[in-house]
Structures are given as C-alpha cells and as structure tokens.
Design an enzyme around this catalytic site. Structure first.
Site, mmCIF file in Angstrom:
data_model
loop_
_atom_site.group_PDB
_atom_site.id
_atom_site.type_symbol
_atom_site.label_atom_id
_atom_site.label_comp_id
_atom_site.label_asym_id
_atom_site.label_seq_id
_atom_site.Cartn_x
_atom_site.Cartn_y
_atom_site.Cartn_z
ATOM 1 C CG HIS A 170 -2.109 0.879 1.102
ATOM 2 N ND1 HIS A 170 -2.205 1.872 0.159
ATOM 3 C CD2 HIS A 170 -3.263 0.947 1.821
ATOM 4 C CE1 HIS A 170 -3.363 2.503 0.301
ATOM 5 N NE2 HIS A 170 -4.023 1.961 1.291
ATOM 6 C CG ASP A 413 -11.276 -8.352 -22.402
ATOM 7 O OD1 ASP A 413 -10.650 -9.431 -22.446
ATOM 8 O OD2 ASP A 413 -12.166 -8.047 -23.211
#
Length: 467
Positions: A170, A413
C-alpha cells in the site's frame, strides 16, 4: 416470495464459514519477473522515487485482489509476457524499498522484479465458489518477510478457469492506481499501447508558503490511524471467531435504501435541512450497515463509534490530480456518533453524518494536511506503519470501509472477456467492509463484511430489514 426473501436467500448462499469444504491448492513454481523494454534500457534514468506525505500515511501492508476468468482465457505464459511488458511502464512494482542519502525511505527503481507464482487447484472453480476463507488465503501469495513490492499468483482449476491474484504494498500506491495498472496489464497482453501511461512525478504535492494548517491533523491522521487495542473495551473473542460474510445488494434493494434515506425525515431533508437526494449509493449503504452492525455487536446507546472512510483526493484537489498518478492520494473521513443516534434517529440522519464528514475532506483539507506534514516532516508518526498481528484483530467499536465502487473492473480484459468474479481476498479484521460492484453490470453491489461469529445470527436477521 417477497423481494426481502429473495435477497435474503441470495445472501445466505454467500456466507463464508470455517465449515465449508476447503480447496487444495498447490504451488507449482515461483520466480521473479523483470520488465521488458523496447530498447536495452529504460527511457528514464531516475534511480529512485521518494515517498510523498500521502505515501507515508499508508500502512506497510499488502492489499490483494482476486480476478476469476472462466475458459477460454489466456495461458500463464501469455499473462507473464504481458506482465513483463507493462512493468516497463510501472517500474515501481519491480523495485524495492531503500533509503536515500538523508536516510529517507525511497522506492529503488532497480528492476529486481515482482514475485510471480503459478499454482493449481484440485477442483473446478464452480465447486470452489463461494470461496472459503482458507481458499481465499491460498489464492493469495504469502507476504511474510516479502521484499517484493508486488506479487502475482495464477491459480488454475481443473475446468480450465484461472484466478489472477495481484497483491501490492500500500505504501507504493492506492487502489485507484492498482485498478489502472490491471487495465494496463490487460492492454499489454492484447498488444495495445498503454493508455493512459502512469504519471510518476511524486513531487507535485508542494506545501504553500507560508504554511496554512487549518485542521487538527494530529488528532485525526496521526491518532486515529492507530487501531484501538484497549483490551478493556474489546469483546472476549479471538482471531478464531472471525467470520466472512458476503452480502448481495440488488438494484431493487439499493433503490429501497436510497428511498428510505430520502423519506425518513420531514420534508425529505437531512439533519441540516439539505435535501436527502444528494445521498450517494455509497453513503446510503454504509449508513445502513453501520446501524445494522452496531446493533448486531450489542453496543450500548452511550458507546461512541465511527467509520473510517478512504477519500480519494484525485478529484477533490484543485487542480485535480490525474487519475493515472502513480502513488497514494488518500486521506480519511471519520463520521462519528453515539449508539443511541444509530438506534433512534432516521436512516437519513446517519447518511447525513456520513455525507458531511466525507464532504469536509475537500481541497482545503488536503492542502492543509500537505502543509502540516511538511511542517512536521521529522515527526516519526508521519511514516509508514507496519501492520502487526493483534491478539484480537478488530476495529471495535468502529468500522473501516474500502470502496471499490468506482473501479472499472470490466475493463480488465486480457483478450478473452471480462472477469466472472472480482473480489478482495480475506482481510482478517473484524469490522472491515469492502463494497464491490457486480461484474455483470446490473448495478448490484457485494458487501464483504468481517464479523465475530457470535454476532452473525442477529446480523443475518436484520441486515436486509430497513423498516
């Protein structure tokens, strides 16, 4: 059957308990992946990247996300090659933490590589869904003593489905950039140019001259980043009592929640006389969950409780920070109230408390924090904190919310279609909530909630009751 019954039944199927069948997952290989460049060397000669005041507020922990793709889907080697290509644009993920000449933490752009793991499961993905806590943890690489700043695991199921796990530290970036990275990875796999390219300039958060600190950041960003570990206020439960619940909120139920927030106060106004129509889906769902979980926990009317909400500064700061900025641009809102207000006041009142707290983390607030952090840059509290193991991992009596509602998951995708499932891995803190949009695109939302199992029965009874 009523809509309430339908929703309740859908949610019951998504309950994750320790009694569910565990999937066996075996690690097949593990290696480091370095970037591939068009030429022999990277275009930039920058050796390291400094941490900004927002990076230093981030916890030193890894945030994993899971993307499931059913056949047909890309091969592991196809995904690996695309990953190496995209790392040439996102070099930070292939770097390491180090120190500069002044002893400050930096990200070394040394291209040592991210961890790339291949694994196999002993069943079909349909047999494994809903994933148990044990399965979620096996789908995610171990972060213990990890020096890599990002880790990828590809897990193949017997049906040919693959789960792509991406875990990142993070400190390096927030979730907005991670979601953009996943899209870029899919673009690289399809042979497309990375667009938009990440913005790497971490010197854009310049303090004002003179400094203008208008808020009590020490009591908020410094004090409240530390989790309450007071054993006298914690319930007598343990880590083994944690349970993961996935709630399915349909568009119809969300509409009912928002309508309830609009109609639960006189003249359709909030507590400050402002029209409740401005309440977002996020604000209404969190208001509802805050009230429900507070009841399920058995908190008293006098108990104070707050919700820690991440606020994306990219669109709040003026001028706006580009969406593709590589780093953290997050502060938090902390709407707070007493139990009696959650029990006795309207849903509109709770939504208004949340709305006001989030709205107050605006451009001036972000700039005030930049001034505060630069003015106090030698303060050891303004550095990344290692998330340590707690005997009872809980935000009690508070909640923490991670919203993924604006993340464009359907754009990830790899050339064979969008993911069939997108979700966080298990986050072992009671009171942690993730809101994730359904990939089917019907407007429904999944709430991933971690509770103590002692509170689950009442929670299930009331979580879909908005009367």
């Amino acid at each position: 059957m009523t809509m309430y019954d339908t929703i309740k039944n859908e949610a019951s199927a998504m309950e994750i308990t320790s009694l569910s069948t565990s999937v066996q997952i075996e690690q097949v290989s593990s290696k480091l992946l370095q970037p591939i460049y068009d030429g022999d060397q990277p275009v930039s000669t920058t050796k390291s990247v400094p941490l900004t005041v927002f990076d230093k507020l981030a916890d030193d922990q890894y945030i994993p996300s899971l993307y499931a793709y059913k056949p047909p889907n890309p091969s592991n080697s196809f995904l690996e090659q695309g990953l190496r290509k995209v790392l040439s644009e996102y070099r930070e993920w292939a770097g390491r933490f180090g120190e500069d000449d002044n002893g400050q933490i930096v990200i070394l752009l040394n291209d040592e590589g991210l961890r790339f793991i291949e694994a196999s499961a002993d069943c079909t993905i349909d047999q494994a869904i809903p994933f148990t806590v044990s399965t979620m943890l096996k789908l995610t690489p171990s972060f213990e003593e990890s020096k890599e700043l990002a880790l990828v695991q590809l897990t193949r199921f017997t049906c040919g489905s693959v789960v792509v796990s991406f875990s990142s530290n993070h400190i390096v970036s927030d979730g907005v950039l991670v979601s953009q990275f996943m899209i870029s990875w899919s673009q690289a796999c399809r042979g497309l140019k990375i667009h938009p390219r990440p913005l790497h300039d971490r010197n854009i958060f310049v303090p004002r001259n003179p400094h203008s600190v208008k808020f009590d950041h020490r009591s908020i960003e410094i004090t409240k980043r530390k989790i309450n570990e007071d054993s006298t206020t914690m319930p007598p439960y343990s880590r083994d009592d944690l349970i993961h619940q996935i709630l399915h909120f349909t568009p119809e139920f969300i509409a009912k929640i928002k309508n309830k927030a609009s109609s639960s106060s006189s003249s359709c106004t909030g507590v400050k006389g402002v029209s409740s129509s401005r309440y977002s889906t996020f604000e209404c769902l969190i208001a509802h969950l805050w009230r429900v979980i507070t009841r399920a926990r058995g908190l008293s009317e006098s108990d104070k409780t707050y919700v820690k909400i991440s606020v994306n500064g990219r669109r709040r700061m003026r001028p706006p920070v580009p969406h593709e900025y590589f780093g953290n641009v997050v502060l938090w809102a902390f709407p707070e109230t007493q139990g009696k207000n959650l029990f006795d006041e309207s849903l509109s009142h709770t939504a208004e408390v949340i709305h006001d707290a989030v709205e107050n983390v605006n451009d001036e607030y972000f700039k005030s924090f930049i001034d505060f952090a630069n003015k106090n840059q030698d303060d050891g509290n303004l550095m990344p904190m290692k998330v340590h193991h707690m005997k009872v991992p809980s935000f009690w009596p508070n909640l923490e919310v991670q919203s993924w509602l604006g993340f464009p998951f359907n754009n990830v995708d790899f050339g064979f279609g969008k993911a069939s499932v997108v979700m966080p891995s298990f986050d072992p803190f009671e009171g942690e909530i993730y809101l994730v949009p359904a990939v089917v695109g019907d407007g429904s939302i999944y709430a991933h909630v971690t509770l103590f199992q002692q509170h689950l029965s009442l929670f299930k009874q009331i979580c879909y009751n908005i009367d």
